[in-house]
Write a protein that holds these residues in place. Structure first.
Motif, PDB file in Angstrom:
ATOM      1  N   VAL A 273      62.725  35.715  48.710  1.00 25.58           N
ATOM      2  CA  VAL A 273      63.709  34.563  49.227  1.00 25.58           C
ATOM      3  C   VAL A 273      64.457  35.206  50.534  1.00 25.58           C
ATOM      4  N   GLY A 274      64.839  36.357  50.449  1.00 23.45           N
ATOM      5  CA  GLY A 274      65.772  36.782  51.538  1.00 23.45           C
ATOM      6  C   GLY A 274      64.632  37.039  52.863  1.00 23.45           C
ATOM      7  N   GLY A 275      63.445  37.411  52.749  1.00 22.56           N
ATOM      8  CA  GLY A 275      62.437  37.742  53.640  1.00 22.56           C
ATOM      9  C   GLY A 275      62.199  35.975  54.262  1.00 22.56           C
ATOM     10  N   ASN A 276      61.791  34.991  53.532  1.00 26.15           N
ATOM     11  CA  ASN A 276      61.389  33.868  54.123  1.00 26.15           C
ATOM     12  C   ASN A 276      61.849  32.716  53.030  1.00 26.15           C
ATOM     13  N   ALA A 417      51.428  33.310  53.639  1.00 26.01           N
ATOM     14  CA  ALA A 417      51.283  34.625  53.846  1.00 26.01           C
ATOM     15  C   ALA A 417      52.788  35.495  53.836  1.00 26.01           C
ATOM     16  N   PRO A 418      53.746  34.876  54.426  1.00 22.39           N
ATOM     17  CA  PRO A 418      54.995  35.468  54.450  1.00 22.39           C
ATOM     18  C   PRO A 418      55.845  35.663  52.990  1.00 22.39           C
ATOM     19  N   ALA A 419      55.593  34.748  52.250  1.00 21.60           N
ATOM     20  CA  ALA A 419      56.015  34.707  50.785  1.00 21.60           C
ATOM     21  C   ALA A 419      55.176  35.933  50.091  1.00 21.60           C
ATOM     22  N   GLY A 420      54.105  35.840  50.278  1.00 20.47           N
ATOM     23  CA  GLY A 420      53.244  36.893  49.407  1.00 20.47           C
ATOM     24  C   GLY A 420      53.573  38.454  49.795  1.00 20.47           C
TER      25      GLY A 420
END
Length: 432
Positions: A273-276, A417-420
């Protein structure tokens, strides 16, 4: 040269990213050794180390919760006021309702949970920014503390003081040390050895190149040396003192939250969540649930920190909790968390908190005034982060940059991809 690279890569963990964290550990050691020299050896005495734990445990507890809030992309400005609010309520119920100390602790945690649910509701389900919600909470609960306590100090019973000012009791034969503290140190040594053994076994099972034996030996020697030194210091203090109960509480929380953030789906979701947040939501992460949890959890830990402080002080007063949120935030950022969220570790925040704790303690031992202490702490925070950011921009070794390396997204394309990557990053946070 290759041996030096092996040592740098593996000394404090099984990956390069883990190893580079020892830049922050060196900063902590440099701070301790500087004040050890300037105070003629007072910094590392048994009594002073015990005082550092007693004085810093509640801030480090707040740093654990604040790390998760910041990683999720939020900020909590209310923790000091929440701690003071819970502290005065707990002191009042014990005094006026004759509530036993254990029931008062449960009651205080319940109040913290209600406050956390209040903050979490506004942030997660209404969509009000956490900065605004907790700014309002800071004013609301600071006023609540003064209203309930009538701006007076309320004492707490002796039994309750044990959680903030108590020590491991004296048991067993007279060895010249506190036996329970010795056993605690022995358990820590065995845990470190077992962790090293398990790490090597896992690498063998995965057919990965094992850490060189000589590097493992140096790493174990360093860590065991630190644990043994600290154990003997805490166990060898004046009679009646030993490792503080508040330190035991802190250690349990560090172990649990390090495990939670590294090895559970819930912990990985916080990093995702913090990353994207958008990508995390598209990949199935319950965004509202995560945001609610980090705010809820922060207030519960603030309630615990407030009760520990009141127990150590012997009374709850209107000035409790002032600027605690700033100390907790400073610990998290010095420990390598990113302002934008998605990056940071429990262990890094604890190291950052210890740097600030020993800095404050050393200045007090030198007789530095409170005004100059605040100035120095502010400049230290700014310089530490600015120096690290500058090194990162120049392509040099950067503590924050190295901490963030395992969390960076690969440019593989695709909405998931970002979430993974964010979730995968949370599986292996640096030196948790």
């Amino acid at each position: 040269m290759s041996r030096f690279k092996d040592l740098q890569k593996n000394l404090f963990g099984g990956s390069t990213s883990n190893a580079r964290q020892f830049g922050m550990i060196f900063a902590l050691l440099a701070t301790i050794l500087f004040f050890q020299f300037k105070t003629d050896g007072l910094t590392l005495t048994s009594g002073n180390l015990i005082n550092v734990v007693l004085q810093g445990s509640y801030i480090l507890i707040l740093a654990i919760g604040m790390l998760m809030v910041i990683v999720a992309g939020h900020i909590d400005l209310s923790v000091g006021s929440v701690a003071a609010f819970v502290g005065i309520i707990v002191a009042k119920v014990m005094k006026e309702w004759d509530l036993p100390w254990w029931a008062a602790i449960l009651f205080g945690l319940g109040v913290g949970a209600i406050v956390g649910a209040w903050h979490g509701f506004w942030v997660a389900y209404i969509g009000v920014p956490a900065f605004i919600v907790t700014l309002a909470g800071m004013l609301l609960f600071r006023g609540g503390n003064q209203y309930i306590g009538n701006a007076d100090s309320v004492p707490v019973p002796a039994a309750f003081k044990e959680i903030g000012a108590g020590y491991l009791p004296e048991v067993g034969p007279d060895t010249g040390y506190n036996n329970l503290t010795l056993l605690l140190g022995l358990a820590a040594c065995l845990a470190v050895v077992y962790r090293e053994y398990r790490a090597r076994q896992v690498r063998f099972a995965m057919n990965a190149d094992p850490t060189p034996v000589w590097v493992s030996a140096i790493r174990l020697a360093v860590m065991l040396g630190v644990i043994i030194f600290a154990t003997l210091r805490f166990a060898g203090g004046r009679v009646g003192t030993s490792f503080p109960i508040s330190g035991i509480i802190l250690a349990v929380l560090i172990l649990w939250y390090s495990f939670y953030t590294r090895n559970t789906a819930g912990g990985r979701y916080i990093y995702a969540v913090g990353g994207n947040s958008r990508a995390a939501e598209l990949s199935g992460v319950k965004l509202k649930r995560v945001n609610f949890f980090v705010m809820f959890n922060m207030s519960v830990l603030a309630a615990l920190a407030g009760m520990i402080f009141v127990a150590r002080s012997g009374a709850s007063g209107p000035q409790d909790g002032l600027s605690w949120e700033l100390d907790a935030i400073a610990a998290v950022f010095i420990g390598g968390a990113a302002v934008s969220g998605g990056l940071g570790t429990i262990s890094g925040s604890i190291v950052g908190g210890l740097v600030m704790a020993f800095l404050t303690n050393g200045l007090q031992l030198l007789g530095t005034g409170a005004d100059k202490t605040q100035i120095i702490k502010g400049l230290f925070l700014l310089a530490a982060v600015a120096f690290d950011v500058y090194n990162k921009s120049q392509g040099r070794f950067s503590i924050i940059g190295s901490l963030s390396k395992p969390f960076r997204r690969e440019s593989t394309g695709g909405p998931s991809a970002p979430a993974g990557t964010g979730q995968e990053a949370a599986k292996t946070p640096v030196a948790g």
